[in-house]
Design a protein around this motif. Structure first.
Motif, short mmCIF file in Angstrom:
data_model
loop_
_atom_site.label_atom_id
_atom_site.label_comp_id
_atom_site.label_asym_id
_atom_site.label_seq_id
_atom_site.Cartn_x
_atom_site.Cartn_y
_atom_site.Cartn_z
N GLU A 76 59.44 54.44 36.83
CA GLU A 76 59.82 55.87 36.57
C GLU A 76 60.73 55.06 34.88
N TYR A 77 61.46 56.29 34.21
CA TYR A 77 62.11 55.40 33.31
C TYR A 77 63.30 54.40 33.28
N ASP A 78 63.24 53.38 32.65
CA ASP A 78 64.10 52.60 32.88
C ASP A 78 65.43 52.65 32.24
N PRO A 79 66.83 52.85 33.12
CA PRO A 79 67.90 53.78 33.14
C PRO A 79 68.61 52.15 32.17
N LEU A 80 68.55 51.15 32.59
CA LEU A 80 69.21 50.11 32.15
C LEU A 80 68.33 49.82 30.76
N GLU A 81 67.73 49.31 30.51
CA GLU A 81 66.64 49.05 29.13
C GLU A 81 66.98 50.36 28.45
N LYS A 82 67.06 51.41 29.10
CA LYS A 82 66.61 52.62 28.33
C LYS A 82 64.86 52.75 27.73
N ILE A 83 63.61 52.41 28.69
CA ILE A 83 62.58 52.27 27.72
C ILE A 83 62.08 53.48 28.96
N HIS A 84 61.14 54.35 28.34
CA HIS A 84 60.08 55.87 29.36
C HIS A 84 59.43 54.89 29.79
N SER A 85 59.25 55.26 30.63
CA SER A 85 58.26 54.78 31.92
C SER A 85 56.58 54.93 31.05
N MET A 86 56.29 55.57 30.52
CA MET A 86 55.15 55.37 29.24
C MET A 86 55.32 54.36 28.16
N ALA A 87 56.32 53.79 27.71
CA ALA A 87 56.33 52.77 27.10
C ALA A 87 56.02 51.59 28.12
N ARG A 88 56.66 51.69 29.03
CA ARG A 88 56.86 50.37 29.86
C ARG A 88 55.45 50.14 30.57
N THR A 89 54.68 51.19 30.80
CA THR A 89 53.13 50.73 31.52
C THR A 89 52.64 50.08 30.64
N THR A 90 52.23 51.61 29.33
CA THR A 90 51.08 51.02 28.28
C THR A 90 51.98 49.58 27.56
N GLY A 91 53.06 49.46 26.66
CA GLY A 91 53.61 48.55 25.95
C GLY A 91 53.68 47.19 27.35
N PHE A 92 53.73 47.26 28.01
CA PHE A 92 54.10 45.68 28.63
C PHE A 92 52.47 45.31 29.10
N ALA A 93 51.57 46.78 29.48
CA ALA A 93 50.46 46.14 29.54
C ALA A 93 49.91 45.51 28.53
N ALA A 94 50.36 45.51 27.49
CA ALA A 94 49.77 45.54 26.47
C ALA A 94 50.10 44.12 25.80
N THR A 95 51.59 44.18 25.53
CA THR A 95 51.79 42.56 26.06
C THR A 95 51.41 41.63 26.71
N ALA A 96 50.90 41.80 27.93
CA ALA A 96 50.54 41.12 29.02
C ALA A 96 49.31 40.17 28.25
N VAL A 97 48.43 40.88 28.05
CA VAL A 97 47.07 40.90 27.66
C VAL A 97 47.57 39.75 25.89
N ALA A 98 48.61 40.17 24.78
CA ALA A 98 49.52 38.93 24.48
C ALA A 98 49.59 37.81 24.43
N ASP A 99 50.12 37.79 25.34
CA ASP A 99 50.79 36.55 26.87
C ASP A 99 49.58 36.13 26.93
N LEU A 100 48.64 36.54 27.15
CA LEU A 100 47.49 35.97 27.33
C LEU A 100 46.83 34.54 26.09
N ILE A 101 46.67 35.95 24.98
CA ILE A 101 46.34 35.31 24.03
C ILE A 101 46.68 34.24 23.42
N LEU A 102 48.10 33.94 23.39
CA LEU A 102 49.38 33.20 23.18
C LEU A 102 49.01 32.17 23.74
N LYS A 103 48.93 32.31 25.15
CA LYS A 103 48.89 31.03 25.16
C LYS A 103 47.46 30.18 25.76
N ASN A 104 46.56 30.61 25.06
CA ASN A 104 45.33 30.38 25.44
C ASN A 104 43.87 30.63 26.01
#
Length: 144
Positions: A76-104
C-alpha cells in the motif's frame, strides 16, 4: 482480475498503435487518444491512496512431482515517504536490478529480459531482499 484480458482487447483492437490514422481530416495516433482518455480516469486525486495486490503462480514439476509455487504480495501507499504502491512495487523492482548491475552481479550483456532475471535464483533472491529492505514483502507458498 480481468486486467490482462482488458489490455489484450485494447491492444488487439488497435488502441495502443503508434501508427497514425486519419479521423475527419485529422491525423492521430491511437495510443495518444487512449493515453489521454485512460490516464485522466486512472489518476489518483490528492489524498487518495493505492494498493497493489499481486499473485505470481508457477506450475511445474519439482523432484518429479506436480508443484505450484505462489508469490503473494499486498502493498500500500507509504504515507511516510509519500510514495504510491504502484511506484514502489515497479520502481524498486527496477532499481533492484540496477543495483545488481552496478555491483557486477549480472554476468549477461546487452538486453536482459526480466524472464532471464527470474530464471536465476541468485538474482531473484537479491531482488526479493532488496524489496524486503523497502518493506515490500512477497509471501512464498509451495503446494505439492
Amino acid at each position: 482480475k480481468g486486467h490482462a484480458e482488458l489490455m489484450e482487447i485494447l491492444r488487439e483492437s488497435g488502441f495502443f498503435s503508434q501508427k497514425s490514422i486519419e479521423i475527419h481530416g485529422q491525423f492521430i495516433k491511437p495510443i495518444d487518444l487512449t493515453s489521454a482518455l485512460l490516464f485522466e480516469r486512472w489518476k489518483l486525486n490528492p489524498g487518495e491512496v493505492d494498493y497493489t495486490i499481486m499473485r505470481i503462480q508457477v506450475k511445474g514439476l519439482k523432484d518429479g512431482k506436480p508443484t505450484s509455487i505462489f508469490y503473494d504480495l499486498v502493498d500500500e501507499y507509504d504515507p511516510l515517504e509519500k510514495i504510491h504502491s504502484m511506484a514502489r512495487t515497479t520502481g524498486f523492482a527496477a532499481t533492484a536490478v540496477a543495483d545488481l548491475i552496478l555491483k557486477n552481479k549480472i554476468d549477461q550483456y546487452g538486453v536482459v529480459p526480466p524472464e532471464e532475471i527470474g530464471k536465476n535464483e541468485e538474482y531473484v533472491t537479491a531482488v526479493l531482499e532488496y524489496l524486503k529492505q523497502r518493506n515490500i514483502n512477497y509471501k512464498l507458498n509451495v503446494v505439492c
